[in-house]
Every structure is written in structure tokens, then in C-alpha cells.
Design an enzyme around this catalytic site. Sequence first.
Site, PDB file in Angstrom:
ATOM      1  N   ARG A 275      12.416  26.315 -19.740  1.00 21.39           N
ATOM      2  CA  ARG A 275      12.818  24.963 -19.823  1.00 21.39           C
ATOM      3  C   ARG A 275      12.160  23.797 -18.913  1.00 21.39           C
ATOM      4  O   ARG A 275      12.833  22.674 -18.420  1.00 21.39           O
ATOM      5  CB  ARG A 275      14.418  24.925 -19.430  1.00 21.39           C
ATOM      6  CG  ARG A 275      15.158  25.811 -20.669  1.00 21.39           C
ATOM      7  CD  ARG A 275      16.742  25.500 -20.750  1.00 21.39           C
ATOM      8  NE  ARG A 275      17.413  26.234 -21.797  1.00 21.39           N
ATOM      9  CZ  ARG A 275      17.898  27.453 -21.447  1.00 21.39           C
ATOM     10  NH1 ARG A 275      17.636  28.084 -20.379  1.00 21.39           N
ATOM     11  NH2 ARG A 275      18.542  28.125 -22.477  1.00 21.39           N
TER      12      ARG A 275
ATOM     13  N   LYS B 287       2.062  12.901 -23.065  1.00 18.63           N
ATOM     14  CA  LYS B 287       2.165  13.598 -24.246  1.00 18.63           C
ATOM     15  C   LYS B 287       1.622  14.857 -24.308  1.00 18.63           C
ATOM     16  O   LYS B 287       0.455  14.935 -24.058  1.00 18.63           O
ATOM     17  CB  LYS B 287       1.202  12.463 -25.247  1.00 18.63           C
ATOM     18  CG  LYS B 287       2.138  11.498 -25.707  1.00 18.63           C
ATOM     19  CD  LYS B 287       1.224  10.869 -26.899  1.00 18.63           C
ATOM     20  CE  LYS B 287       2.027   9.691 -27.310  1.00 18.63           C
ATOM     21  NZ  LYS B 287       1.210   8.693 -28.529  1.00 18.63           N
TER      22      LYS B 287
ATOM     23  N   GLU C 251     -12.385   6.275 -27.359  1.00 18.33           N
ATOM     24  CA  GLU C 251     -11.087   5.945 -26.693  1.00 18.33           C
ATOM     25  C   GLU C 251     -11.313   4.884 -25.753  1.00 18.33           C
ATOM     26  O   GLU C 251     -10.246   4.096 -25.502  1.00 18.33           O
ATOM     27  CB  GLU C 251     -10.343   7.115 -26.090  1.00 18.33           C
ATOM     28  CG  GLU C 251      -9.885   8.237 -26.965  1.00 18.33           C
ATOM     29  CD  GLU C 251      -8.762   8.103 -27.683  1.00 18.33           C
ATOM     30  OE1 GLU C 251      -7.973   6.932 -27.635  1.00 18.33           O
ATOM     31  OE2 GLU C 251      -8.352   8.911 -28.449  1.00 18.33           O
TER      32      GLU C 251
ATOM     33  N   LYS D  18      -3.138   2.342 -19.494  1.00 14.97           N
ATOM     34  CA  LYS D  18      -2.577   3.312 -19.788  1.00 14.97           C
ATOM     35  C   LYS D  18      -1.129   3.387 -18.903  1.00 14.97           C
ATOM     36  O   LYS D  18      -0.209   3.710 -19.542  1.00 14.97           O
ATOM     37  CB  LYS D  18      -2.947   4.560 -20.055  1.00 14.97           C
ATOM     38  CG  LYS D  18      -2.046   5.697 -20.899  1.00 14.97           C
ATOM     39  CD  LYS D  18      -2.847   6.807 -21.627  1.00 14.97           C
ATOM     40  CE  LYS D  18      -1.955   7.506 -22.480  1.00 14.97           C
ATOM     41  NZ  LYS D  18      -2.610   8.636 -23.129  1.00 14.97           N
TER      42      LYS D  18
ATOM     43  N   GLU E   8       7.131   5.835 -26.382  1.00 17.54           N
ATOM     44  CA  GLU E   8       6.716   5.387 -27.665  1.00 17.54           C
ATOM     45  C   GLU E   8       7.718   4.875 -28.535  1.00 17.54           C
ATOM     46  O   GLU E   8       7.616   4.876 -29.837  1.00 17.54           O
ATOM     47  CB  GLU E   8       5.693   6.197 -28.319  1.00 17.54           C
ATOM     48  CG  GLU E   8       4.722   5.486 -29.086  1.00 17.54           C
ATOM     49  CD  GLU E   8       3.498   6.948 -29.701  1.00 17.54           C
ATOM     50  OE1 GLU E   8       3.918   7.041 -30.963  1.00 17.54           O
ATOM     51  OE2 GLU E   8       2.941   7.069 -28.978  1.00 17.54           O
TER      52      GLU E   8
ATOM     53  N   ARG F 106       4.070   1.301 -26.561  1.00 16.80           N
ATOM     54  CA  ARG F 106       3.266   2.383 -26.521  1.00 16.80           C
ATOM     55  C   ARG F 106       2.566   2.637 -27.605  1.00 16.80           C
ATOM     56  O   ARG F 106       1.326   3.475 -27.746  1.00 16.80           O
ATOM     57  CB  ARG F 106       3.939   3.530 -25.782  1.00 16.80           C
ATOM     58  CG  ARG F 106       2.744   4.894 -25.565  1.00 16.80           C
ATOM     59  CD  ARG F 106       3.215   5.724 -24.722  1.00 16.80           C
ATOM     60  NE  ARG F 106       2.455   7.082 -24.410  1.00 16.80           N
ATOM     61  CZ  ARG F 106       2.769   8.063 -23.615  1.00 16.80           C
ATOM     62  NH1 ARG F 106       3.877   8.081 -23.058  1.00 16.80           N
ATOM     63  NH2 ARG F 106       1.759   8.838 -23.610  1.00 16.80           N
TER      64      ARG F 106
ATOM     65  N   ASN G   7      -1.952   4.081 -30.232  1.00 18.80           N
ATOM     66  CA  ASN G   7      -2.637   4.694 -31.760  1.00 18.80           C
ATOM     67  C   ASN G   7      -3.559   3.946 -32.502  1.00 18.80           C
ATOM     68  O   ASN G   7      -3.849   4.492 -33.609  1.00 18.80           O
ATOM     69  CB  ASN G   7      -1.449   5.300 -32.295  1.00 18.80           C
ATOM     70  CG  ASN G   7      -0.541   6.304 -31.731  1.00 18.80           C
ATOM     71  OD1 ASN G   7      -0.989   7.278 -31.052  1.00 18.80           O
ATOM     72  ND2 ASN G   7       0.676   6.019 -31.017  1.00 18.80           N
TER      73      ASN G   7
ATOM     74  N   HIS H  27      -5.691   6.041 -34.945  1.00 23.93           N
ATOM     75  CA  HIS H  27      -5.082   7.414 -35.056  1.00 23.93           C
ATOM     76  C   HIS H  27      -4.561   7.833 -36.166  1.00 23.93           C
ATOM     77  O   HIS H  27      -4.645   8.807 -36.678  1.00 23.93           O
ATOM     78  CB  HIS H  27      -4.144   7.731 -33.571  1.00 23.93           C
ATOM     79  CG  HIS H  27      -4.963   7.894 -32.384  1.00 23.93           C
ATOM     80  ND1 HIS H  27      -5.673   6.577 -31.841  1.00 23.93           N
ATOM     81  CD2 HIS H  27      -5.086   8.910 -31.397  1.00 23.93           C
ATOM     82  CE1 HIS H  27      -6.072   7.212 -30.681  1.00 23.93           C
ATOM     83  NE2 HIS H  27      -5.715   8.516 -30.349  1.00 23.93           N
TER      84      HIS H  27
ATOM     85  N   HIS I  29      -6.363  10.678 -37.506  1.00 26.77           N
ATOM     86  CA  HIS I  29      -5.561  12.042 -37.600  1.00 26.77           C
ATOM     87  C   HIS I  29      -5.845  12.573 -39.110  1.00 26.77           C
ATOM     88  O   HIS I  29      -5.740  13.768 -39.296  1.00 26.77           O
ATOM     89  CB  HIS I  29      -4.077  11.894 -37.233  1.00 26.77           C
ATOM     90  CG  HIS I  29      -3.846  11.936 -35.857  1.00 26.77           C
ATOM     91  ND1 HIS I  29      -2.669  11.509 -35.198  1.00 26.77           N
ATOM     92  CD2 HIS I  29      -4.806  11.900 -34.759  1.00 26.77           C
ATOM     93  CE1 HIS I  29      -2.759  11.448 -33.813  1.00 26.77           C
ATOM     94  NE2 HIS I  29      -4.217  11.822 -33.617  1.00 26.77           N
TER      95      HIS I  29
ATOM     96  N   HIS J 149     -11.915  14.503 -32.178  1.00 34.09           N
ATOM     97  CA  HIS J 149     -10.836  13.531 -32.156  1.00 34.09           C
ATOM     98  C   HIS J 149     -11.370  12.287 -32.092  1.00 34.09           C
ATOM     99  O   HIS J 149     -11.079  11.272 -32.565  1.00 34.09           O
ATOM    100  CB  HIS J 149      -9.779  13.986 -31.001  1.00 34.09           C
ATOM    101  CG  HIS J 149      -8.758  13.001 -30.732  1.00 34.09           C
ATOM    102  ND1 HIS J 149      -7.800  12.602 -31.973  1.00 34.09           N
ATOM    103  CD2 HIS J 149      -8.324  12.045 -29.997  1.00 34.09           C
ATOM    104  CE1 HIS J 149      -7.111  11.709 -31.558  1.00 34.09           C
ATOM    105  NE2 HIS J 149      -7.359  11.340 -30.175  1.00 34.09           N
TER     106      HIS J 149
END
Length: 359
Positions: free
Chosen positions: A118, A140, A182, A224, A234, A238, A242, A245, A249, A262
Site C-alpha cells: 500500500r 504519474k 517533450e 512542470k 490533472e 495539468r 498532454n 499525446h 498514444h 514515445h
Amino acid sequence: MLELSVNLGERSYPIYIAQNNLTDSPNLSEFVRGQKVVIVSNETIAPIYLNQLTSQLPNNSFLSCIIPDGEQFKSLEYFEFINRFLLEHNCGRDTCLIALGGGVVGDLTGFVAACYQRGVDFIQVPTTLLSQVDSSVGGKTAVNHPLGKNMIGAFYQPKAVYIDSNTLKTLPDREFAAGVAEVIKYGLIYDADFFTFIEDNFSAIKEHQTDALSKIIYRCCEIKAEIVAQDEKESGLRALLNLGHTFGHAIEAEMGYGNWLHGEAVATGMVLASQLAFLRGYLSEQELQRIINLLAKFNLPVQAPASMSCDDFVKHMIKDKKNKQGVIRFIIPTSFGKCELVDDVTQQELEELFRLHAN
């Protein structure tokens, strides 16, 4: 040594940026004092940098868990592999994981840290440009699924981030360029002057000149950190990170993880997002070409795979994490340094976009 902080109250943490962080990491021994240290790395990075990092650990006491190198290994299979390693070595909640590698290692290790018993501590030591300017900061964590990228994961912040720009000297040119995608993204979404700086200094960046690298790494982390401090999970601002993306993706999922890097997919995704902005009248043709030209200068792909149709994109984009009530939401640049999230893009617009893109 440059230092930043991601300000999240009691979960705040430092980002250290230097040329020698692998051999002189400030406070590393304090962060792991009294804990069982497990370093997760891959078969490419560990032989080069593992000994440098572990020389700074108290009594050089650590375990190392090594995974194969590649995007295809950011999976539930290797999530289970690392958890099994921790269980077999009787690691408890006093364990600290250190992610030594690029975005795959960082995302995977962070997700394990979020879930194992946990939640245990973890530290990011990113070794690629993409991970240094983006994925190591912000918490993330995730693994990929055959039906979608980063679909299984958690928001879970590290205890610290150590960025050593010397690791970029061993980074293949293709991987370096993927990271630059990026970097360019940050200029488009947040800082027009930074975009201009990249244009003006592209030769210095491409040649890995120290001052230029320090500048871009610091500014990306600074942006960032500012955004994450305002919107950690997000819910609004935030999401703008993306840019590119949603389309990117889709390319990664359709073409098979690892076939397109990526950053390469994000570069083409930014072109598509910018062309959508052009069709909507936000960007001029000259501004659109300026974006495409900068990406191309770093040998990044600016054309989607010829085998992918509009429908191929949509079948993946409909699963995007930004979507609400089944509506695909896109990040598009409305000017240099400013982006917006839109949710009213029609099928007709997408078809027009891909006709423009194909030409």
C-alpha cells in the site's frame, strides 16, 4: 548544482540538476537512511551507471532488480515481476525503491512503489532526456495495456528526483531527439520565449552543449513543477501537458509499443494538434510551419504512419484518459505558449484534419 522544489505540502520534494549527480547526489544517503534500498534498472543502464549510484549509499547496501530494456516491458507482467522480487527478498514498508533509467523504468517503479504494501518510498534517477524533462517529475506512474497506453496506474510522488545531465552522453541520438519533442512541447503550451530559445539554440542542443542542456532541463522541470503544484491529479491545468499525446498514444498503441518511441509519437501528435488548431483558425500557416520545421530540425517524425486511417486513430483516442462521457477531448495550441482543451471536435473535422495531414 541547480535545485527546484515541487510544492505539494507535506509531499513536496526536491529536484536536483547537475552534471555529476550519480557520483555526488546531495542528501541521497539521508533520504534512504534506515531503509532497505532496491534499485530498479534495465539491462542497458545498469551496467553503465549502477555502480556510480550505489557508491553513495550508506554501507553500499542495496538490492538490484533488473528488467529488459524497452517500452513493451512497461507492462503488468513486469509490474508483477518487480513485486515478486520484493516479496522474495522480504522487503517491508521500510523499503525505498530507486528508479534508475528512462521513462519506462521510472513509470513502472513508481507504480510498484504506489502499490507494494500500500505504498513505499521511491526516488527517481532519470537517465534519458525525456524522463529528465518530463516523466520523472509529477508523480504519474503507470503500465501500458494492449488496449491503451498508461491505462493502469496511480498518482504517486517520489521523495526526490536526481537529474545527471552526463547520462545524456551515452544516450542514442534517436532517444535524445525523442526527449526534445517533450522539450518543444513545454514551449508550445506554456512559454513562447522558451520555444524561441529552442529555435535559436537548436545546434547547441543537438550537440549536447552543457549550458544549453542545463537551460532546457531546468526550464522544463520548472514549468512542470509549477503546473503540478496547482493541479496534481490533472483535473484541469495539468491536462495541457498532454499536448500531442492524444494522437501520439494512438500511434504507439496501433503500431506496437516500442516501434515508435514515445517522443516520436508525441512529435507527430503535436503536428496533428497544431494542424487542427490551424483548421480552426487559431494558428496561421506560417506558425504551423514554424512548429513543423523545429520538430524536423531534430529529425523527429512529423507525419503519421501511412497505414493509419482516421478510424484507426479514433478507436484508440476514444479510450483516452482525458475523455468525459465518451467524448474525445483534444489539447490544441491557440498561440505560442498557450493551449486549450476542446471537446467539440466533430468527425467531419477529424476527417478534414487527416486529409490535410496526408497532403
